[in-house]
Scaffold this motif. Structure first.
Motif, PDB file in Angstrom:
ATOM      1  N   ARG A  68       0.819  -1.210   0.000  1.00  0.00           N
ATOM      2  CA  ARG A  68       0.000   0.000   0.000  1.00  0.00           C
ATOM      3  C   ARG A  68       0.854   1.261   0.000  1.00  0.00           C
ATOM      4  O   ARG A  68       0.332   2.361  -0.048  1.00  0.00           O
ATOM      5  CB  ARG A  68      -0.906   0.025   1.235  1.00  0.00           C
ATOM      6  N   GLY A 105      -3.529   1.098  -8.313  1.00  0.00           N
ATOM      7  CA  GLY A 105      -4.961   0.991  -8.095  1.00  0.00           C
ATOM      8  C   GLY A 105      -5.480  -0.434  -8.054  1.00  0.00           C
ATOM      9  O   GLY A 105      -6.687  -0.648  -8.020  1.00  0.00           O
ATOM     10  N   LEU A 106      -4.578  -1.410  -8.049  1.00  0.00           N
ATOM     11  CA  LEU A 106      -4.981  -2.814  -7.987  1.00  0.00           C
ATOM     12  C   LEU A 106      -4.984  -3.291  -6.539  1.00  0.00           C
ATOM     13  O   LEU A 106      -4.167  -2.846  -5.735  1.00  0.00           O
ATOM     14  CB  LEU A 106      -4.036  -3.675  -8.824  1.00  0.00           C
ATOM     15  N   PRO A 107      -5.888  -4.210  -6.180  1.00  0.00           N
ATOM     16  CA  PRO A 107      -5.919  -4.726  -4.814  1.00  0.00           C
ATOM     17  C   PRO A 107      -4.570  -5.326  -4.425  1.00  0.00           C
ATOM     18  O   PRO A 107      -3.918  -5.979  -5.242  1.00  0.00           O
ATOM     19  CB  PRO A 107      -6.994  -5.818  -4.867  1.00  0.00           C
ATOM     20  N   LYS A 122      -6.899  -5.427   2.772  1.00  0.00           N
ATOM     21  CA  LYS A 122      -7.649  -4.331   2.167  1.00  0.00           C
ATOM     22  C   LYS A 122      -6.685  -3.310   1.596  1.00  0.00           C
ATOM     23  O   LYS A 122      -5.574  -3.147   2.068  1.00  0.00           O
ATOM     24  CB  LYS A 122      -8.540  -3.669   3.215  1.00  0.00           C
ATOM     25  N   THR A 153      -8.069  -8.165 -15.390  1.00  0.00           N
ATOM     26  CA  THR A 153      -7.555  -6.854 -15.045  1.00  0.00           C
ATOM     27  C   THR A 153      -6.226  -6.583 -15.725  1.00  0.00           C
ATOM     28  O   THR A 153      -5.362  -7.442 -15.746  1.00  0.00           O
ATOM     29  CB  THR A 153      -7.336  -6.772 -13.522  1.00  0.00           C
ATOM     30  N   CYS A 187      -5.283  -0.828  -2.008  1.00  0.00           N
ATOM     31  CA  CYS A 187      -4.758  -0.943  -3.370  1.00  0.00           C
ATOM     32  C   CYS A 187      -3.308  -0.499  -3.407  1.00  0.00           C
ATOM     33  O   CYS A 187      -2.863   0.287  -2.572  1.00  0.00           O
ATOM     34  CB  CYS A 187      -5.565  -0.067  -4.321  1.00  0.00           C
ATOM     35  N   ASP A 188      -2.603  -0.970  -4.428  1.00  0.00           N
ATOM     36  CA  ASP A 188      -1.225  -0.546  -4.628  1.00  0.00           C
ATOM     37  C   ASP A 188      -1.210   0.768  -5.410  1.00  0.00           C
ATOM     38  O   ASP A 188      -2.261   1.348  -5.694  1.00  0.00           O
ATOM     39  CB  ASP A 188      -0.404  -1.639  -5.322  1.00  0.00           C
ATOM     40  N   HIS A 229      -7.433 -11.589  -4.408  1.00  0.00           N
ATOM     41  CA  HIS A 229      -8.682 -10.823  -4.467  1.00  0.00           C
ATOM     42  C   HIS A 229      -9.475 -11.229  -5.711  1.00  0.00           C
ATOM     43  O   HIS A 229      -8.909 -11.412  -6.790  1.00  0.00           O
ATOM     44  CB  HIS A 229      -8.366  -9.328  -4.512  1.00  0.00           C
TER      45      HIS A 229
END
Length: 121
Positions: free
Chosen positions: A31, A91-93, A85, A106, A87-88, A98
């Motif tokens: 994150r 913007g990906l989980p 929880k 994606t 995103c990097d 996930h």
């Protein structure tokens, strides 16, 4: 024994070795946060057939908050299944398991379909 292997000297050595090599919480790093790791978790739980004493890449260094979130999400009845929880930077989980990251769904950070950087392997 319910606490096995966590009550053994072998686990304590393995835990210390993992934290020496990976002193920061791996999910927090994804994150973009720098948080000290103070827990070590099996990437594949022992209950799911994982090795109780895996090589270091079979373990994940985590802060207590991330470890508690992961435990509640996947190791306890009624958990939601999303281990981490957030995103990097793309913007990906950050949770590589996930549902949003199902194969082919994606784009990766370089824009190629289904070619994401999966961490922890």
């Amino acid at each position: 024994m319910a606490d096995w292997p966590y009550n053994t000297a072998a686990w304590q050595r393995l835990r210390r070795a993992k934290l020496a090599v990976t002193p920061l919480c791996e999910p927090c790093e994804r994150r973009g946060d720098i948080v000290a790791a103070n827990a070590v978790d099996h990437r594949v739980s022992i209950a799911s057939g994982g090795d109780p004493f895996p090589p270091l890449n079979g373990l994940m260094a985590m802060c207590h908050a991330c470890h508690n979130t992961k435990t509640a999400a996947v190791d306890r009845a009624g958990g939601k299944g999303v281990r981490f929880k957030g995103c990097d930077v793309n913007g990906l989980p950050i949770d590589d398991a996930h549902p949003f990251l199902a194969e082919g769904d994606t784009p990766s950070k370089d824009g190629k379909e289904g070619d994401r950087d999966r961490w922890g392997t």
